[in-house]
Design a protein around this motif. Structure first.
Motif, short mmCIF file in Angstrom:
data_model
loop_
_atom_site.label_atom_id
_atom_site.label_comp_id
_atom_site.label_asym_id
_atom_site.label_seq_id
_atom_site.Cartn_x
_atom_site.Cartn_y
_atom_site.Cartn_z
N LEU A 1 3.82 0.65 8.22
CA LEU A 1 3.20 1.62 7.31
C LEU A 1 4.19 2.09 6.25
CD1 LEU A 1 1.04 3.71 9.80
CD2 LEU A 1 0.23 2.14 8.03
N ASP A 2 5.44 2.32 6.65
CA ASP A 2 6.47 2.71 5.68
C ASP A 2 6.68 1.63 4.64
OD1 ASP A 2 6.83 5.12 6.99
OD2 ASP A 2 8.67 4.48 8.03
N PHE A 3 6.69 0.37 5.09
CA PHE A 3 6.88 -0.75 4.18
C PHE A 3 5.70 -0.85 3.20
CE2 PHE A 3 6.59 -5.40 3.25
CZ PHE A 3 7.75 -5.49 2.49
N GLN A 4 4.49 -0.65 3.69
CA GLN A 4 3.32 -0.65 2.81
C GLN A 4 3.43 0.46 1.77
OE1 GLN A 4 -0.17 -0.33 5.24
NE2 GLN A 4 -0.12 -2.46 5.86
N ASP A 5 3.87 1.64 2.21
CA ASP A 5 4.04 2.76 1.27
C ASP A 5 5.02 2.40 0.16
OD1 ASP A 5 2.26 4.36 2.67
OD2 ASP A 5 3.83 5.44 3.77
N GLU A 6 6.12 1.74 0.53
CA GLU A 6 7.12 1.34 -0.47
C GLU A 6 6.53 0.31 -1.43
OE1 GLU A 6 10.13 2.69 -1.08
OE2 GLU A 6 9.49 4.13 0.44
N LEU A 7 5.77 -0.64 -0.92
CA LEU A 7 5.14 -1.64 -1.79
C LEU A 7 4.17 -0.98 -2.77
CD1 LEU A 7 4.37 -4.55 0.70
CD2 LEU A 7 6.15 -4.49 -1.05
N SER B 1 5.45 -3.76 -9.62
CA SER B 1 5.14 -5.17 -9.49
C SER B 1 5.96 -5.76 -8.36
CB SER B 1 5.47 -5.89 -10.80
OG SER B 1 5.24 -7.27 -10.69
N ILE B 2 5.36 -6.68 -7.64
CA ILE B 2 6.04 -7.39 -6.55
C ILE B 2 6.13 -8.85 -6.98
CG2 ILE B 2 5.93 -8.03 -4.13
CD1 ILE B 2 3.97 -5.55 -3.84
N GLN B 3 7.34 -9.32 -7.18
CA GLN B 3 7.56 -10.70 -7.61
C GLN B 3 7.52 -11.62 -6.40
OE1 GLN B 3 7.86 -11.43 -10.97
NE2 GLN B 3 7.38 -9.26 -11.13
#
Length: 92
Positions: free
Chosen positions: A23-29, A34-36
């Protein structure tokens, strides 16, 4: 289908620590502009998923900058969307 149900490598639960980390990782994304991604991406998600948010997955997918990306929505399917889709519609 029975082979899937009986498979010892299919886990039906995760630890709270792992869930929190995901969940923390999703929040950061979601905070990024933009995610390369240099590789092709196929993201499959069931709309009835009770484990991970369909809307969050769709929002993260929109942020991914990738030349070859596909978002496959499985209506009424749950977390194991391909297996659920086989049960509902008879095909993946």
């Amino acid at each position: 289908m029975q082979r899937y149900i009986d498979d010892e490598l299919i886990h039906r639960k995760i630890s709270l620590e792992t869930a929190g980390t995901l969940l923390d990782f999703q929040d950061e994304l979601l905070k990024t502009d933009s995610i390369q991604l240099a590789y092709p991406l196929l993201l499959c998600h069931g709309t009835a998923d009770k484990i991970t948010s369909f809307d969050r997955s769709a929002a993260i997918f929109e942020k991914i900058d990738c030349a070859d990306k596909t978002f496959k929505e499985y209506p009424d399917a749950y977390h194991s969307c391909i297996i659920t889709n086989m049960l509902i519609y008879g095909s993946a």
